[in-house]
Design an enzyme around this catalytic site. Structure first.
Site, PDB file in Angstrom:
ATOM      1  N   HIS A   1       0.864  -1.187   0.000  1.00 40.84           N
ATOM      2  CA  HIS A   1       0.000   0.000   0.000  1.00 40.84           C
ATOM      3  C   HIS A   1       0.898   1.232   0.000  1.00 40.84           C
ATOM      4  CE1 HIS A   1      -3.399  -2.636   1.713  1.00 40.84           C
ATOM      5  NE2 HIS A   1      -3.500  -2.527   0.402  1.00 40.84           N
TER       6      HIS A   1
ATOM      7  N   ARG B   1       0.844   4.481   0.365  1.00 39.83           N
ATOM      8  CA  ARG B   1       0.907   5.603   1.305  1.00 39.83           C
ATOM      9  C   ARG B   1       1.426   5.211   2.676  1.00 39.83           C
ATOM     10  NH1 ARG B   1      -5.640   6.251   1.767  1.00 39.83           N
ATOM     11  NH2 ARG B   1      -6.119   4.280   2.788  1.00 39.83           N
ATOM     12  N   GLU B   2       1.638   3.935   2.909  1.00 39.70           N
ATOM     13  CA  GLU B   2       2.060   3.476   4.236  1.00 39.70           C
ATOM     14  C   GLU B   2       3.581   3.571   4.344  1.00 39.70           C
ATOM     15  OE1 GLU B   2       0.008  -0.334   4.504  1.00 39.70           O
ATOM     16  OE2 GLU B   2      -1.928   0.640   4.179  1.00 39.70           O
TER      17      GLU B   2
ATOM     18  N   ARG C   1      -3.183   4.599  -2.298  1.00 38.04           N
ATOM     19  CA  ARG C   1      -2.968   3.276  -1.695  1.00 38.04           C
ATOM     20  C   ARG C   1      -2.704   2.172  -2.731  1.00 38.04           C
ATOM     21  NH1 ARG C   1      -5.595  -0.236   2.638  1.00 38.04           N
ATOM     22  NH2 ARG C   1      -6.598  -1.985   1.616  1.00 38.04           N
TER      23      ARG C   1
ATOM     24  N   ASN D   1      -3.489  -5.812  -2.400  1.00 41.03           N
ATOM     25  CA  ASN D   1      -3.711  -6.734  -1.281  1.00 41.03           C
ATOM     26  C   ASN D   1      -5.145  -7.264  -1.219  1.00 41.03           C
ATOM     27  OD1 ASN D   1      -2.330  -8.142   0.745  1.00 41.03           O
ATOM     28  ND2 ASN D   1      -3.199  -6.823   2.360  1.00 41.03           N
ATOM     29  N   ARG D   2      -5.860  -7.151  -2.334  1.00 42.33           N
ATOM     30  CA  ARG D   2      -7.151  -7.825  -2.519  1.00 42.33           C
ATOM     31  C   ARG D   2      -7.155  -8.570  -3.857  1.00 42.33           C
ATOM     32  NH1 ARG D   2      -6.863  -5.903   1.656  1.00 42.33           N
ATOM     33  NH2 ARG D   2      -8.367  -4.780   2.942  1.00 42.33           N
TER      34      ARG D   2
ATOM     35  N   HIS E   1       2.654  -3.500   6.785  1.00 46.14           N
ATOM     36  CA  HIS E   1       1.694  -2.419   6.536  1.00 46.14           C
ATOM     37  C   HIS E   1       1.765  -1.391   7.665  1.00 46.14           C
ATOM     38  CE1 HIS E   1      -1.044  -4.384   3.441  1.00 46.14           C
ATOM     39  NE2 HIS E   1      -0.302  -5.419   3.808  1.00 46.14           N
ATOM     40  N   SER E   2       0.970  -0.325   7.529  1.00 46.97           N
ATOM     41  CA  SER E   2       0.672   0.529   8.667  1.00 46.97           C
ATOM     42  C   SER E   2      -0.763   0.996   8.482  1.00 46.97           C
ATOM     43  CB  SER E   2       1.613   1.741   8.736  1.00 46.97           C
ATOM     44  OG  SER E   2       1.256   2.731   7.772  1.00 46.97           O
ATOM     45  N   TYR E   3      -1.493   1.479   9.480  1.00 46.34           N
ATOM     46  CA  TYR E   3      -1.075   1.613  10.854  1.00 46.34           C
ATOM     47  C   TYR E   3      -2.045   0.860  11.741  1.00 46.34           C
ATOM     48  CZ  TYR E   3      -4.874   5.093  11.038  1.00 46.34           C
ATOM     49  OH  TYR E   3      -6.102   5.719  10.961  1.00 46.34           O
TER      50      TYR E   3
ATOM     51  N   TYR F   1      -9.970  -6.677  10.265  1.00 48.41           N
ATOM     52  CA  TYR F   1     -11.253  -6.838   9.562  1.00 48.41           C
ATOM     53  C   TYR F   1     -11.113  -7.970   8.546  1.00 48.41           C
ATOM     54  CZ  TYR F   1      -8.533  -3.274   6.976  1.00 48.41           C
ATOM     55  OH  TYR F   1      -7.527  -2.551   6.382  1.00 48.41           O
TER      56      TYR F   1
ATOM     57  N   GLU G   1       0.906  -4.403  11.156  1.00 44.83           N
ATOM     58  CA  GLU G   1       0.517  -3.002  10.995  1.00 44.83           C
ATOM     59  C   GLU G   1       1.388  -2.217  11.970  1.00 44.83           C
ATOM     60  OE1 GLU G   1      -1.744  -1.732   8.914  1.00 44.83           O
ATOM     61  OE2 GLU G   1      -2.987  -3.452   8.348  1.00 44.83           O
TER      62      GLU G   1
HETATM   63  N1  VAL Z   1      -4.837  -3.894   6.671  1.00 45.26           N
HETATM   64  C1  VAL Z   1      -4.391  -4.606   5.524  1.00 45.26           C
HETATM   65  C2  VAL Z   1      -5.251  -4.325   4.338  1.00 45.26           C
HETATM   66  O1  VAL Z   1      -6.208  -3.626   4.439  1.00 45.26           O
HETATM   67  C3  VAL Z   1      -4.322  -6.110   5.758  1.00 45.26           C
HETATM   68  C4  VAL Z   1      -3.501  -6.473   6.923  1.00 45.26           C
HETATM   69  C5  VAL Z   1      -5.664  -6.743   5.861  1.00 45.26           C
HETATM   70  O2  VAL Z   1      -4.970  -4.755   3.264  1.00 45.26           O
END
Ligand code: VAL
Length: 389
Positions: free
Chosen positions: A152, A154-155, A210, A227-228, A280-282, A332, A354
């Site tokens: 992502h 911006r992290e 992102r 990441n999806r 990742h963050s945060y 989540y 995170e």
């Molecule tokens: N927070 C991350 C995301 O939104 C992962 C760890 C689920 O992709």
């Protein structure tokens, strides 16, 4: 001209588990950018144009909210003003944020100056940048540990923490006990900038970008949430079919070149890989699979044990509190992520962290926090990895 966030704020909504579906539909309806989530809160970026409508909808549901970041644009400008003053001419630094060009120049120069390092491109991004992977190895015949940062864009603390870790291990192997034990046992495979197009775009155009930079003619908005996009339960929980969503999954599983190259590299490394960490963050969380379901993976107890050891070592450095658990119930539900993919590919010790903070600055973490964040994260990573049998 850069995207302006004049008048934007970040709000923290106090939301119980029961209220989450209703609140999520309000956020989705306004296509709002969720910044973070915990057991009983959701952080969200509020566009001044939407402020009134959102307030009314939340009030109707009796949701309490407070302002976390008063003036998003001011934080962004402070950062860019400081970095512009440095005028460092492609010189990497480990206590501040670096541009893509600075990072690429540093990585490209390492193998010639340090024969413990080697650099390969896993392939090209949508815009033709290289996905550089740096390997650190002090001797043959070791198992592998994969660490990727910045999927992502911006992290920024993620990319910075990867780079600090590379520099730390190279400078302290043989003197620091943790660095030495780690490299004596494992080869490390770093992907310090997992989304180079997105990262370059956060510097040039939009600090809060992102996703990657894909553009599909039929889509209203640009970018896919990498990441999806992994080929594991594609289209599942916590993914969106709306191109304007920050969690847009893309048109099909592994549609993005970045995903294809990373998947191929994970699959190739899996037989020799002891662990994978995706940074990742945060929110200060240390997590393990699954994201796609709240069912526990077969190794949950063991992953929980290693997480506890990592978190204890992390917190011991500067007192930073962390929580740990499976992705789906700790932050989540999120399907088609790096770690669900790597876990399915056979890397049992697949984790995602995170990093700092818990919302005071969110993605706009001040540079002064880079070194302490990296110090604690690396203490945690080393302890966690060394706890793997
Ligand atoms: N927070 C991350 C995301 O939104 C992962 C760890 C689920 O992709």
């Amino acid at each position: 001209a850069k995207v302006s966030y004049e008048g934007f704020q970040v709000w923290r909504l106090e939301v119980s588990e029961e209220q989450k579906p209703a609140v999520n539909s309000i956020l989705e309806e306004h296509n709002m950018d969720e910044w973070g989530e915990g057991k009983d809160w959701i952080d969200v970026l509020v566009d001044p144009k939407l402020r009134h409508g959102v307030m009314t909808s939340l009030a109707a549901k009796a949701i309490h909210s407070s302002i976390l970041i008063q003036d998003v644009q001011r934080l962004i400008e402070q950062d860019f003003a400081r970095v512009a003053k440095k005028n460092k001419a492609l010189k990497i630094v480990f206590d501040d944020y670096n541009t893509w060009e600075e990072i690429e120049a540093y990585l490209a120069g390492l193998p010639a100056s340090d024969d413990r390092t080697s650099l390969v491109s896993l392939g090209k991004t949508v815009e033709g940048r290289d996905l550089w992977q740096l390997k650190i190895s002090v001797g043959a015949g070791k198992k592998a540990v994969w660490i990727d940062c910045g999927i992502h864009a911006r992290e920024w603390i993620g990319q910075a923490t990867c780079l600090w870790g590379i520099d730390f291990l190279l400078n302290n192997y043989g003197s620091d006990a943790g660095a030495t034990a780690l490299l004596d046992a494992y080869d490390l495979y770093f992907l310090p900038v997992n989304n180079p197009d997105g990262y370059a775009y956060t510097w040039s155009d939009d600090r809060l970008w992102r996703k990657n930079r894909a553009s599909y003619p039929d889509n209203v908005c640009a970018g896919v949430d990498l990441n999806r996009n992994f080929d594991d339960h594609f289209g599942g929980a916590g993914t969106s079919g709306n191109s304007c969503s920050e969690t847009y999954r893309g048109p099909s599983a592994a549609s993005e070149p970045e995903t294809q190259h990373v998947q191929a590299a994970i699959t190739a490394l899996a037989p020799e890989a002891a662990a994978l960490f995706s940074i990742h963050s945060y929110s200060q969380l240390w997590m393990y699979p699954y994201g796609y379901t709240s069912d526990l993976p077969p190794d949950a107890a063991e992953l929980d044990r290693v997480s506890a050891i990592g978190v204890e070592a992390l917190t011991a450095v500067h007192g930073t509190p962390y929580q740990y658990g499976p992705v789906s119930t700790t932050i989540y539900p999120a399907a088609s992520t790096t770690i669900d993919y790597s876990y399915a590919a056979g890397i049992n010790y697949s984790f995602t962290l995170e990093l700092r903070d818990t919302g005071t600055f969110g993605f706009l973490l001040p540079a002064i926090e880079i070194v302490p964040t990296a110090e604690e994260t690396w203490a945690g990573l080393i302890a966690g990895i060394l706890a793997i049998p």
